[in-house]
Design an enzyme around this catalytic site. Structure first.
Site, PDB file in Angstrom:
ATOM      1  N   GLU A 163      -1.640  -5.046  -2.044  1.00 29.56           N
ATOM      2  CA  GLU A 163      -1.351  -6.029  -1.000  1.00 29.56           C
ATOM      3  C   GLU A 163      -1.768  -7.455  -1.363  1.00 29.56           C
ATOM      4  O   GLU A 163      -1.924  -8.303  -0.482  1.00 29.56           O
ATOM      5  CB  GLU A 163      -1.958  -5.622   0.346  1.00 29.56           C
ATOM      6  CG  GLU A 163      -1.412  -4.312   0.909  1.00 29.56           C
ATOM      7  CD  GLU A 163       0.014  -4.395   1.462  1.00 29.56           C
ATOM      8  OE1 GLU A 163       0.584  -5.495   1.483  1.00 29.56           O
ATOM      9  OE2 GLU A 163       0.544  -3.332   1.882  1.00 29.56           O
ATOM     10  N   HIS A 181      -6.433  -1.850   7.991  1.00 23.17           N
ATOM     11  CA  HIS A 181      -5.560  -0.981   8.787  1.00 23.17           C
ATOM     12  C   HIS A 181      -5.771   0.464   8.354  1.00 23.17           C
ATOM     13  O   HIS A 181      -6.203   0.740   7.230  1.00 23.17           O
ATOM     14  CB  HIS A 181      -4.102  -1.382   8.583  1.00 23.17           C
ATOM     15  CG  HIS A 181      -3.884  -2.861   8.698  1.00 23.17           C
ATOM     16  ND1 HIS A 181      -3.996  -3.710   7.606  1.00 23.17           N
ATOM     17  CD2 HIS A 181      -3.583  -3.644   9.760  1.00 23.17           C
ATOM     18  CE1 HIS A 181      -3.767  -4.958   8.003  1.00 23.17           C
ATOM     19  NE2 HIS A 181      -3.518  -4.948   9.302  1.00 23.17           N
ATOM     20  N   ASP A 214      -7.143  -1.905  -0.282  1.00 26.26           N
ATOM     21  CA  ASP A 214      -6.220  -2.924   0.208  1.00 26.26           C
ATOM     22  C   ASP A 214      -6.998  -4.221   0.331  1.00 26.26           C
ATOM     23  O   ASP A 214      -8.024  -4.278   1.013  1.00 26.26           O
ATOM     24  CB  ASP A 214      -5.663  -2.497   1.574  1.00 26.26           C
ATOM     25  CG  ASP A 214      -4.559  -3.402   2.094  1.00 26.26           C
ATOM     26  OD1 ASP A 214      -4.641  -4.626   1.867  1.00 26.26           O
ATOM     27  OD2 ASP A 214      -3.634  -2.889   2.747  1.00 26.26           O
ATOM     28  N   ASP A 270      -9.538  -0.683   3.893  1.00 28.95           N
ATOM     29  CA  ASP A 270      -8.356  -1.333   4.462  1.00 28.95           C
ATOM     30  C   ASP A 270      -8.704  -1.893   5.843  1.00 28.95           C
ATOM     31  O   ASP A 270      -9.517  -1.312   6.563  1.00 28.95           O
ATOM     32  CB  ASP A 270      -7.245  -0.273   4.608  1.00 28.95           C
ATOM     33  CG  ASP A 270      -5.844  -0.847   4.647  1.00 28.95           C
ATOM     34  OD1 ASP A 270      -5.666  -1.931   5.242  1.00 28.95           O
ATOM     35  OD2 ASP A 270      -4.923  -0.207   4.114  1.00 28.95           O
ATOM     36  N   ASP A 326      -3.306   2.788   8.150  1.00 25.96           N
ATOM     37  CA  ASP A 326      -2.122   3.301   7.450  1.00 25.96           C
ATOM     38  C   ASP A 326      -1.844   4.756   7.812  1.00 25.96           C
ATOM     39  O   ASP A 326      -1.415   5.551   6.966  1.00 25.96           O
ATOM     40  CB  ASP A 326      -2.269   3.143   5.930  1.00 25.96           C
ATOM     41  CG  ASP A 326      -2.315   1.679   5.504  1.00 25.96           C
ATOM     42  OD1 ASP A 326      -2.044   0.803   6.342  1.00 25.96           O
ATOM     43  OD2 ASP A 326      -2.633   1.412   4.332  1.00 25.96           O
ATOM     44  N   HIS A 339       0.802  -1.222   0.000  1.00 19.59           N
ATOM     45  CA  HIS A 339       0.000   0.000   0.000  1.00 19.59           C
ATOM     46  C   HIS A 339       0.835   1.272   0.000  1.00 19.59           C
ATOM     47  O   HIS A 339       0.292   2.368  -0.142  1.00 19.59           O
ATOM     48  CB  HIS A 339      -0.977   0.006   1.183  1.00 19.59           C
ATOM     49  CG  HIS A 339      -2.291   0.633   0.862  1.00 19.59           C
ATOM     50  ND1 HIS A 339      -3.434   0.414   1.596  1.00 19.59           N
ATOM     51  CD2 HIS A 339      -2.662   1.478  -0.137  1.00 19.59           C
ATOM     52  CE1 HIS A 339      -4.444   1.100   1.079  1.00 19.59           C
ATOM     53  NE2 HIS A 339      -3.999   1.768   0.029  1.00 19.59           N
ATOM     54  N   ASP A 347      -6.653  -6.703   2.046  1.00 23.15           N
ATOM     55  CA  ASP A 347      -6.851  -7.243   3.394  1.00 23.15           C
ATOM     56  C   ASP A 347      -8.060  -6.626   4.107  1.00 23.15           C
ATOM     57  O   ASP A 347      -8.381  -7.005   5.233  1.00 23.15           O
ATOM     58  CB  ASP A 347      -5.590  -7.154   4.247  1.00 23.15           C
ATOM     59  CG  ASP A 347      -5.190  -5.742   4.667  1.00 23.15           C
ATOM     60  OD1 ASP A 347      -6.051  -4.837   4.702  1.00 23.15           O
ATOM     61  OD2 ASP A 347      -4.003  -5.526   4.981  1.00 23.15           O
ATOM     62  N   HIS A 369       4.437   0.831   4.469  1.00 20.97           N
ATOM     63  CA  HIS A 369       3.069   0.553   4.008  1.00 20.97           C
ATOM     64  C   HIS A 369       2.034   0.813   5.100  1.00 20.97           C
ATOM     65  O   HIS A 369       0.829   0.792   4.809  1.00 20.97           O
ATOM     66  CB  HIS A 369       2.940  -0.867   3.433  1.00 20.97           C
ATOM     67  CG  HIS A 369       2.878  -1.974   4.447  1.00 20.97           C
ATOM     68  ND1 HIS A 369       2.302  -3.199   4.162  1.00 20.97           N
ATOM     69  CD2 HIS A 369       3.328  -2.077   5.724  1.00 20.97           C
ATOM     70  CE1 HIS A 369       2.393  -3.993   5.220  1.00 20.97           C
ATOM     71  NE2 HIS A 369       3.011  -3.340   6.170  1.00 20.97           N
TER      72      HIS A 369
END
Length: 345
Positions: free
Chosen positions: A308, A159, A263, A157, A161, A134, A265, A174
């Site tokens: 990712e 996360h 992303d 995402d 980030d 990312h 994930d 990332h």
């Protein structure tokens, strides 16, 4: 919350019109930016993702949907920097010494991603940036913002980030690109990043699907005032409603071009074993496709990141019927949901 969550019932979309991409023209191309950059994290394999994603069969579907398809590899000449090794990172460094792994290599690669993305955006092409990790979004969004005034970003995402070099537990970039784009730390003070300027404010961003945020990072997000919808919010309200609320926030002051930074994930870990930092309790594929379709149907979408995906982490022998490649299948589905109708249709 798992991939077995009950299928969400989504209201039927209204009939799309010929201006389904209002910022593009009939001559706009779909340019796939092949940004196989792995230096923002620690696992080999993401550098192989762009080629694997393109080869999974969506190009013919996009051509038949009215897109003129082109590829651009900004890392072709210089090569993709390798992922970082497992080096301990100390938090709380002074401002003068704070940094992150692979900074020099990332600076060069991301500058080229930004340059290529900006060039295509000025031509009013749609840019589909295929990572890579990312960190590539620090280049793609930086480039897009030069050509599209008032860019808004939906960041999907697990996360946030939104770490900084001094808050990051790992020192992997990332986990920092959104913070850099919003000016939460001075990335242009890092050697090689003199070209970089923050191009977003917290009001320009909405997070969707987040569920794994570091404690210090959570404080940074709260202080900045970034609007975030967790995966739990999606489960409670439904993705159609969350997407409407996210876009209402971004469009509060009027229409603007939008970028979708996705992303893989963000999806539940059971769906995407081929990613470096899978997290349980994530989005199901129906929900993710709903978001992509709704953003496309707004007519405001001008760019997308899909990042990712790590093919090396997913072996067909690990799964029943030796099917494998679930992550690539999900990546293909998301791209088709976001781009299933070209500007010439």
């Amino acid at each position: 919350m798992t991939a077995a969550r009950k299928r969400e019932i989504v209201p039927a979309a209204s009939k799309e019109t010929s201006d389904s991409f209002r910022y593009l023209t009939a001559a706009s191309r779909l340019v796939s930016i092949q940004a196989g950059l792995g230096a923002g994290q620690q696992k080999y394999g993401v550098e192989e993702a762009p080629l694997r994603i393109v080869s999974c069969g969506f190009e013919s579907r996009l051509l038949s949907a009215g897109w003129d398809f082109e590829t651009d590899d900004p890392l072709e000449r210089q090569g993709s920097p390798s992922p970082v090794s497992q080096i301990p990172h100390q938090r709380g460094q002074s401002k003068q010494t704070q940094s992150f792994h692979n900074a020099g290599a990332l600076a060069q690669a991301l500058r080229e991603v930004s340059r290529r993305t900006a060039r295509h955006a000025w031509l009013r092409d749609f840019t589909l940036t295929l990572g890579g990790d990312h960190s590539v979004a620090a280049g793609s969004i930086h480039g897009l913002a030069q050509a599209w005034d008032g860019l808004g970003v939906i960041w999907v995402d697990a996360h946030a980030d939104f770490n900084t070099p001094s808050s990051s537990p790992s020192g992997n970039f990332h986990g920092m690109p959104l913070a850099a784009l919003c000016g939460a730390f001075e990335l242009n003070q890092e050697r090689g990043f003199e070209w970089f300027q923050p191009c977003l404010t917290p009001a320009d961003v909405v997070l969707v699907g987040v569920r794994d945020i570091d404690p210090v990072e959570s404080g940074l997000l709260a202080a900045a005032g970034v609007l975030a919808f967790s995966a739990e919010d999606v489960a409670k309200r439904g993705m159609a409603t969350v997407t409407e609320q996210a876009m209402a926030h971004l469009l509060f002051r009027g229409e603007r071009p939008l970028h979708l930074s996705f992303d893989i994930d963000a999806l539940d870990a059971s769906l995407v074993p081929g990613t470096g930092t899978p997290v349980s309790g994530g989005l199901c594929l129906d929900e993710a496709e709903t978001l992509c379709r709704q953003v496309r149907q707004s007519g405001l979408l001008v760019g997308m990141d899909l990042v990712e995906v790590n093919p090396r982490l997913e072996e067909p022998s690990h799964f029943e019927n030796h099917e494998g490649e679930r992550t690539l299948t999900c990546a293909r589905a998301l791209i088709l949901a976001a781009l299933g109708r070209g500007p010439s249709r």
